[in-house]
Design a protein around this motif. Structure first.
Motif, PDB file in Angstrom:
ATOM      1  N   GLY A  24     -48.178  89.481  -8.830  1.00 22.29           N
ATOM      2  CA  GLY A  24     -47.481  89.425  -7.555  1.00 22.29           C
ATOM      3  C   GLY A  24     -46.891  88.047  -7.311  1.00 22.29           C
ATOM      4  O   GLY A  24     -45.769  87.917  -6.830  1.00 22.29           O
ATOM      5  N   ASN A  25     -47.638  87.006  -7.632  1.00 23.01           N
ATOM      6  CA  ASN A  25     -47.158  85.652  -7.381  1.00 23.01           C
ATOM      7  C   ASN A  25     -46.138  85.199  -8.407  1.00 23.01           C
ATOM      8  O   ASN A  25     -45.226  84.454  -8.103  1.00 23.01           O
ATOM      9  CB  ASN A  25     -48.311  84.645  -7.422  1.00 23.01           C
ATOM     10  N   ARG A  28     -43.451  89.163  -9.450  1.00 25.09           N
ATOM     11  CA  ARG A  28     -42.778  89.882  -8.376  1.00 25.09           C
ATOM     12  C   ARG A  28     -42.142  88.918  -7.376  1.00 25.09           C
ATOM     13  O   ARG A  28     -41.012  89.119  -6.941  1.00 25.09           O
ATOM     14  CB  ARG A  28     -43.828  90.737  -7.663  1.00 25.09           C
ATOM     15  N   PHE A  29     -42.885  87.867  -7.018  1.00 27.56           N
ATOM     16  CA  PHE A  29     -42.420  86.945  -5.981  1.00 27.56           C
ATOM     17  C   PHE A  29     -41.089  86.265  -6.331  1.00 27.56           C
ATOM     18  O   PHE A  29     -40.165  86.279  -5.508  1.00 27.56           O
ATOM     19  CB  PHE A  29     -43.534  85.933  -5.693  1.00 27.56           C
ATOM     20  N   LEU A  32     -38.140  88.771  -6.156  1.00 30.55           N
ATOM     21  CA  LEU A  32     -37.861  89.199  -4.786  1.00 30.55           C
ATOM     22  C   LEU A  32     -37.216  88.065  -4.000  1.00 30.55           C
ATOM     23  O   LEU A  32     -36.297  88.283  -3.211  1.00 30.55           O
ATOM     24  CB  LEU A  32     -39.154  89.641  -4.091  1.00 30.55           C
ATOM     25  N   THR A  33     -37.691  86.831  -4.230  1.00 28.28           N
ATOM     26  CA  THR A  33     -37.109  85.681  -3.548  1.00 28.28           C
ATOM     27  C   THR A  33     -35.636  85.560  -3.913  1.00 28.28           C
ATOM     28  O   THR A  33     -34.772  85.390  -3.055  1.00 28.28           O
ATOM     29  CB  THR A  33     -37.843  84.393  -3.948  1.00 28.28           C
ATOM     30  N   TYR A  45     -41.654  85.592   4.455  1.00 27.43           N
ATOM     31  CA  TYR A  45     -42.852  85.942   3.718  1.00 27.43           C
ATOM     32  C   TYR A  45     -44.045  85.121   4.205  1.00 27.43           C
ATOM     33  O   TYR A  45     -45.131  85.652   4.452  1.00 27.43           O
ATOM     34  CB  TYR A  45     -42.566  85.734   2.227  1.00 27.43           C
ATOM     35  N   ALA A 213     -39.093  93.713   2.555  1.00 28.68           N
ATOM     36  CA  ALA A 213     -39.501  93.188   1.255  1.00 28.68           C
ATOM     37  C   ALA A 213     -40.611  92.160   1.423  1.00 28.68           C
ATOM     38  O   ALA A 213     -41.594  92.144   0.668  1.00 28.68           O
ATOM     39  CB  ALA A 213     -38.302  92.562   0.548  1.00 28.68           C
ATOM     40  N   GLN A 217     -44.475  92.547  -0.012  1.00 31.17           N
ATOM     41  CA  GLN A 217     -44.947  91.502  -0.905  1.00 31.17           C
ATOM     42  C   GLN A 217     -46.192  90.806  -0.338  1.00 31.17           C
ATOM     43  O   GLN A 217     -47.116  90.473  -1.073  1.00 31.17           O
ATOM     44  CB  GLN A 217     -43.826  90.491  -1.158  1.00 31.17           C
ATOM     45  N   PHE A 220     -49.126  93.090  -1.001  1.00 32.25           N
ATOM     46  CA  PHE A 220     -49.392  93.173  -2.440  1.00 32.25           C
ATOM     47  C   PHE A 220     -50.066  91.895  -2.921  1.00 32.25           C
ATOM     48  O   PHE A 220     -51.072  91.933  -3.621  1.00 32.25           O
ATOM     49  CB  PHE A 220     -48.073  93.394  -3.185  1.00 32.25           C
ATOM     50  N   THR A 221     -49.517  90.762  -2.533  1.00 32.05           N
ATOM     51  CA  THR A 221     -50.041  89.512  -3.070  1.00 32.05           C
ATOM     52  C   THR A 221     -51.442  89.213  -2.539  1.00 32.05           C
ATOM     53  O   THR A 221     -52.239  88.591  -3.229  1.00 32.05           O
ATOM     54  CB  THR A 221     -49.082  88.334  -2.788  1.00 32.05           C
ATOM     55  N   ASN A 369     -45.886 100.001  -2.593  1.00 28.17           N
ATOM     56  CA  ASN A 369     -45.701  99.447  -1.247  1.00 28.17           C
ATOM     57  C   ASN A 369     -46.177 100.421  -0.179  1.00 28.17           C
ATOM     58  O   ASN A 369     -46.876 100.048   0.758  1.00 28.17           O
ATOM     59  CB  ASN A 369     -44.216  99.153  -0.990  1.00 28.17           C
TER      60      ASN A 369
END
Ligand code: PHE
Length: 464
Positions: A24-25, A28-29, A32-33, A45, A213, A217, A220-221, A369
């Protein structure tokens, strides 16, 4: 047989941080960023983490510690048998998450190995396209699963606690080293600017998309909504401040997430790669491919993918444990038997995701999600409207002065405000799946109706 407990407070906190810090970090992060306007996404976020993630995490941990059970047993013990299905929701979310997570874990494992030979250096795009799905992906997924199972099998205190106590500091040290090194590359400042600059016009134009989003996130994180934190908290022996631990866990997770960004964005910019391109494959194509042009490229690859591998493993362990604890608590299974049964299940579901890109994307993008959001929504409504005063009491056990002062506002937040927010993002998310985009007003109206209905149902059922 007595149930296991963590040996030390630090052990619990590190295990929980290990659960939170993961793909996630790092995977995914950043994408998404990049997809949601850089700093604008980062800002929202961080806000959602503080305002929704932390209180939600505490709401989940309260249930675990109070009951000393896995999710299904927890709701059964605290609310009566008719609440057990709520725990089933958490088990479902766990299955969804680990089914695709272990496939990505398999990719990471493969890239760690391939870094040693430089196999992906000449043609990164083609390499990723050749290995992302298929029999090879299923094989590496199985290896990743096996490593996860090995730690879980050894047990909570001797397996998970020992492993994560070594892994988490290792992750921090390696990421820190990589961040310092990335800062020395030419062009790194472009990365910092993109990452940390705030494009308010973008944010205004895309507010609800970015918010959705960011919310997904944030859950999830923090590993919230799938019962992983609930289960970890159920192994707490004595009553220490959940508020202090939860804040520390979220703070460390966010810090490590931001640190990962400080590695990835300077790297991408110094190599002239557009961070928005590539989506979920960005880490494997743009970033990995760029390693080739660096000195000591193989070493860089091994260090980078090695740290991601550790982070992914310490998270997958926590999801696996949810299902193992369920089989052990509720069905009297031995730890070995439960580990094998859960492994067999994930071998099947993960192989499905490894062979079918559309199944993978469905799980990773949308169902995860939605399942986490629904899971947390259920947990918090249970806290607020079934446990009620007991939830607040549990929160206050071992809490210091400041945390105690925050108790009532926390309770109001998790009983009413957070559920409204979660229902709102859930409705918007469902809209995305079925291809209709409700307006903010429509989503709000549906959210109010859903939460109101649940509250009526939950408070009646608990009185009955
Ligand atoms: N928090 C983990 C990560 O960021 C993923 C996770 C989700 C773990 C849900 C447990 C439960 O990678």
């Amino acid at each position: 047989m007595t149930r296991a407990t963590w040996r030390t407070r630090v052990g619990f906190v590190l295990a929980a941080v290990g659960s939170a810090v993961g793909l996630g970090n790092i995977w995914r992060f950043p994408w998404l960023t990049a997809q949601n306007g850089g700093g604008a996404f980062l800002l929202l976020y961080l806000l959602v983490v503080v305002l929704v993630g932390v209180p939600g995490l505490l709401g989940e941990m309260v249930i675990g510690r109070r009951s000393g059970r896995n999710p299904v047993g927890a709701f059964g013990t605290l609310g009566g048998d008719r609440w057990r299905p709520l725990g089933g929701l958490a088990l479902f979310a766990s299955v969804v998450v680990l089914s695709f997570y272990s496939v990505v874990g398999g990719w990471i494992l493969r890239y760690t190995v391939a870094s040693a030979t430089g196999a992906y250096f000449p043609a990164p795009q083609e390499y990723f396209a050749a290995i992302d799905y298929g029999v090879g992906a299923a094989g590496f997924h199985a290896l990743f699963l096996l490593a996860t199972a090995a730690v879980v099998y050894v047990g909570v205190d001797r397996g998970i606690e020992v492993a994560t106590t070594v892994m988490v500091p290792g992750i921090v040290l390696m990421l820190g080293g990589l961040a310092v090194w990335a800062g020395t590359l030419d062009g790194a400042t472009g990365g910092y600017e993109f990452y940390l600059s705030l494009d308010l016009a973008y944010l205004r134009a895309n507010f609800f998309d970015v918010l959705g989003a960011a919310a997904g996130q944030a859950l999830f994180t923090l590993s919230v909504g799938a019962g992983a934190m609930l289960t970890y908290a159920s192994y707490l022996g004595e009553d220490r401040s959940l508020a202090a631990d939860g804040t520390l866990i979220a703070g460390l997770n966010t810090g490590i997430g931001v640190l990962a960004g400080l590695v990835i964005f300077p790297l991408l910019f110094s190599l002239g790669v557009d961070p928005g391109a590539g989506g979920p494959g960005a880490l494997f194509i743009s970033l990995a491919g760029a390693f080739a042009s660096l000195p000591y490229s193989r070493l860089v690859g091994i260090a980078f993918f090695g740290v991601v591998l550790l982070a992914a493993l310490s998270s997958s362990i926590s999801i696996y444990e949810v299902l193992v604890s369920y089989l052990v608590d509720e069905h009297g299974a031995s730890r070995g038997g439960a580990t094998a049964a859960v492994g067999t299940l994930f071998l099947v579901t993960g192989t499905g995701a490894a062979l079918s890109p559309s199944l993978f994307t469905l799980l990773a993008d949308t169902i995860a999600n939605l399942a986490l959001t629904a899971g947390l929504l259920g947990f918090l409504l249970f806290d607020g409207w079934v446990l009620g005063r007991l939830a607040l009491e549990e929160y206050e056990l071992g809490a210091g002065r400041i945390a105690t002062l925050a108790g009532r506002p926390w309770f109001v937040a998790i009983a009413v405000i957070l559920p409204l927010f979660l229902a709102f993002t859930f409705v918007t998310g469902i809209g995305g799946v079925v291809g209709v985009t409700p307006t903010a007003g429509q989503s709000s109206a549906i959210a109010v109706a859903v939460v109101g209905g649940c509250i009526a149902l939950f408070s009646r059922r608990s009185r009955a």
